[in-house]
Design an enzyme around this catalytic site. Sequence first.
Site, PDB file in Angstrom:
ATOM      1  N   ASP A 459      -0.579  -3.415  -1.764  1.00 20.54           N
ATOM      2  CA  ASP A 459       0.145  -2.678  -0.744  1.00 20.54           C
ATOM      3  C   ASP A 459       1.588  -3.112  -0.777  1.00 20.54           C
ATOM      4  O   ASP A 459       1.872  -4.206  -1.233  1.00 20.54           O
ATOM      5  CB  ASP A 459      -0.405  -3.108   0.622  1.00 20.54           C
ATOM      6  CG  ASP A 459      -1.213  -1.986   1.214  1.00 20.54           C
ATOM      7  OD1 ASP A 459      -1.339  -0.989   0.528  1.00 20.54           O
ATOM      8  OD2 ASP A 459      -1.680  -2.125   2.347  1.00 20.54           O
ATOM      9  N   ASP A 780      -4.463  -3.799   4.277  1.00 22.54           N
ATOM     10  CA  ASP A 780      -4.483  -4.318   5.641  1.00 22.54           C
ATOM     11  C   ASP A 780      -5.035  -3.290   6.621  1.00 22.54           C
ATOM     12  O   ASP A 780      -5.525  -3.635   7.656  1.00 22.54           O
ATOM     13  CB  ASP A 780      -3.084  -4.763   6.084  1.00 22.54           C
ATOM     14  CG  ASP A 780      -2.058  -3.661   5.863  1.00 22.54           C
ATOM     15  OD1 ASP A 780      -2.454  -2.562   5.443  1.00 22.54           O
ATOM     16  OD2 ASP A 780      -0.865  -3.900   6.101  1.00 22.54           O
ATOM     17  N   ASP A 784      -7.906   1.210   4.139  1.00 19.89           N
ATOM     18  CA  ASP A 784      -8.034   0.529   2.842  1.00 19.89           C
ATOM     19  C   ASP A 784      -9.456   0.055   2.585  1.00 19.89           C
ATOM     20  O   ASP A 784      -9.762  -0.412   1.488  1.00 19.89           O
ATOM     21  CB  ASP A 784      -7.108  -0.705   2.782  1.00 19.89           C
ATOM     22  CG  ASP A 784      -5.644  -0.303   2.813  1.00 19.89           C
ATOM     23  OD1 ASP A 784      -5.323   0.766   2.260  1.00 19.89           O
ATOM     24  OD2 ASP A 784      -4.831  -1.037   3.383  1.00 19.89           O
TER      25      ASP A 784
END
Length: 1185
Positions: A459, A780, A784
């Site tokens: 990310d 996070d 996801d």
Amino acid sequence: MANSAVEFYPKRGGGGAETNHAGDFGVTLEELRSLMELRGPEALQKIQDSFGDAEGLCQRLKSSTSDGLSDNPTDLEKRRQVFGQNFIPPKKPKTFLQLVWEALQDVTLIILEIAAIISLGLSFYQPPGHESEGCGKASGGAEDEGEAEAGWIEGAAILLSVICVVLVTAFNDWSKEKQFRGLQSRIELEQRFAVVRNGNVIQIPVAEMVVGDMAQVKYGDLLPADGVLIQGNDLKIDESALTGESDHVRKSADKDPMLLSGTHVMEGSGRMLVTAVGVNSQSGIIFTLLGAGEGEEEKKEKKGRSKKQDGAVAMEMQPLKSAEGGEVEEREKKKSNVPKKEKSVLQGKLTKLAVQIGKAGLVMSAITVIILVLYFVIETFVVEGQSWLPECTPIYVQYFVKFFIIGVTVLVVAVPEGLPLAVTISLAYSVKKMMKDNNLVRHLDACETMGNATAICSDKTGTLTTNRMTVVQSYINDQHFREIPDPSQINPNTLEKLVNGISVNCAYTSKIMPPDVEGGLPKQVGNKTECGLLGFLLDLKRDYAPVREQIPEEKLYKVYTFNSVRKSMSTVVQMPDGSFRLYSKGASEILLKKCSSILGANGEVRSFKPRDRDEMLKKVIEPMACEGLRTICIAYRDLPCDPEPDWENEAEIVTDLTCITVVGIEDPVRPEVPEAIRKCQKAGITVRMVTGDNINTARAIAAKCGIIQPGDDFLCLEGKEFNRRIRNEKGEIEQERIDKIWPKLRVLARSSPTDKHTLVKGIIDSTVLEQRQVVAVTGDGTNDGPALKKADVGFAMGIAGTDVAKEASDIILTDDNFSSIVKAVMWGRNVYDSISKFLQFQLTVNVVAVIVAFTGACITQDSPLKAVQMLWVNLIMDTFASLALATEPPTEALLLRKPYGRNNPLISLTMMKNILGHGVYQLVIIFSLLFVGEKIFDIDSGRNAPLHSPPSEHYTIIFNTFVLMQLFNEINARKIHGERNVFDGIFGNPIFCSIVLGTFGVQIVIVQFGGKPFSCAPLNMEQWLWCLFVGVGELLWGQVIATVPTSHLKCLKEAGHGPGTDEMTEDELAEDEEEIDHAERELRRGQILWFRGLNRIQTQMRVVKAFRSSLYDGIEKPASRNSIHNFMAHPEFLINDFIHNIPLIDDTDIDDESENPDPMDFSGSLVLVTTDFSECKGICSLRVE
């Protein structure tokens, strides 16, 4: 200010807390339990019948919908007594005795125990009188009374050593379990939840929640207790953990207000009244039921201590416990969902290796026993012509038992039961140390899989960047401000709309608190992007708190919360005149498409056409994005009250907006990230960035981090383009299309969670490279979850991560920092190396011990190494060596080599060379001692000794030399890549030093004072020195072996392969690819003019498009890209061949591609690559993205 931000309106509920009668609560535990078993309309009906409404229920529980409970400790304590605590008592840990019993189940140990007991029983049997004279040489040596009585010692000693092994194993299991409980309780303590007490929102540990608490639920939470929704915005819950129903369930106060513990909030926010906690909540009830059927779980639990929560200490209703009702299903799902978490790579290889060794050992031991028995029978009954007399039976049986014990001993030594121990110790040790490096490992095997990682999909926000958002640029009233404008520069009307738009349309849980330390930065609480916007208001000398006091959360008319599909959030408020105003904020390119007007220079509304939008994109948004800023648009719309709009029809509501401003938010790159990424790239790991941000922002950040370097051959795609390229006409994803993209893809921007999952799955399933890729993913957000689960190793963020993400992950980064991932890689590789070191050591011992026992038994009818001695050797090389070698600390050097592939053998050629080399040395020494030792040392020969004869010096010297050689070889085993300096860093590992010295000490004691049980006779100084000299010879011999180049030893085979057979590693392949890329780049520079010309020729583009489908197979196989010359070796690819049959091509594709030209991206163009322009006679190689 912090308080005021969340102060609510005066209580509407008639002040629940004040009407506190002395009596008890107006509702019983049973009533609440039965209420929580209902769903939907039935539940609403029940609430109406029993309590009037949710407000009534709230009053009966002596709570308030706006102020929550008072913080009165006696009241809270009373609630705990009446309604229970929010914690599920843990399952009792296994007692030490249970663990001992489990360790005793080991088959080899059971065989040994039986043999020892038979041996013991027979040693107490005295044949009557002297009739045994007739039993021939079988009874020899039994004359000496003392000796005959000492017959029991061997059996007893075997039993004793078995007990030793069992205790050590049990102790290891016990400490392992203890460690995991510690880990669990640590995870639990970190889990907190937001509740309202005395009108203030505070975070409390989940275990302290009580019935009657007013809890704030938001996107990403895992609900810690059951409750009734009091007020909700667009709330959607994933109840699959409890019901198995995969669709998200919409919750609202007037349709279905029942919220259950253990379920995940997938969208929206709201407030709930807690009605059941701990064992009385839905997941608590399931868990108590599970407690009854725990027996079956037991077996699974043993296999992966960590997979199950290990009954975790006090199962507080927290997310990370696979003890939530549905977690059992979750785990079952996980199991069935191969090929995720099959066996970890290492376990697969080890199991295979152990089975191979075990089979070999079994065969050897069987042959040993058969040969001994046959030899004895032929010798006694044929050669000497004895007949089997009944009174001689016990003596014969005793011989047979002795042979059997020797056979079993060979087996014991052959089977590396230390392997599981070594793996466990190594992993447990690593996990403990990784805690210090901010890696909280939830699944043991993840630690070792990480060492094989070849790709990391990370990310951007919070992992690569600091996640401290600040607005640095803005576009307001047709002016582009490069820094924060002075409030006087902004039209007051615009400013007012801006302040209201941000204050109301941000989650009320996001706020800015004063800094912890004087002069520090203000603390951002809640969603960081929203905090950045709220900070922008403070910078404009305005405050959001008064606006929120004026319009408290329950007065918000309708909220469309942020989710990954909308990429925007909108809030509707009712104006004093009854009309409605909608405030919206979101990704600028998405929201600007919905804007039809904009606030102009003097704050007046002017129209905003697509042409204006394109100009704004070019002049404002792209420049901001290219500086790595995230652009957010803030807009509003006024709606009439008559007729009231249809709020469910979101597309009709959130459109025709008026743009107030576009702001650029900066999220600086973490200072340590570029270095960490460089280490990853050196270690052969490709880092890819997958983000929801716009492509320019993403590319700017990727360049700052070093994910992309100028001049590299890479792809940066948007989610839409990515999907277009990987799907066929029917819209199905095709693996070979993904295979064309992923090797070069470095940045995937504006990606949805499904894109992330598709990419991860695509890379894992890909067969382009010989080696299957091992992918790590960081995430996070709740969205996801699927990608984290699918990845080989999922990293969740400990600080910013939602409970759902943590639940799906294998490792939690407690500091949210990318550089901690590099530490995880280092530890993972270290685990792998530790186990290889242990194997190298263990197999040398195995090979030697088995051959010695086998040949010795066949030639001299008795193993030179006795059963008890073998068990001691087994103890040294299994338990102690695994402790010593598995606790080597990692070094930076581990990051300088490429990852071991999945199919790379555990035992490399170098290790094989070491094992065989040292084996030869040891065998030569031992056989010399066995057959001519008595002459060298001038002592009595120990060969052909009768049954209960006293131990001989001869055999003691053999045993002693053997052990000392192993000790020194243990030092050699510290290096497995053929390094010369085996002492390098040895003092950094105190465990290793103490074990080697300790073993040496015990060995002295055993030899000098072991006597009959260990079959040892004390040695004198000279004999000791010779033994030591031969031992030290191991180190010198190790240097000799290191000198022999492995490449010359063609005869060696590796062992312990993974699933595949291909030997070509992916690093070699990658290197080959790199070579071409460099070469191509050189060629490219001279030919850029060509490209430009060719680029404009649409036909060629079409030709290439046609190739895309038809020719890919012939061109882009990695094999055909192995060297630059191959590009010229395809004269059959003449352009003319294809011009005739160009399939019809979708023209929109071409336009799409030219819309976003990428300066370095020649995808879709025809690339002529030849080393010499004169050779360009139609020979052309096509590189097709």
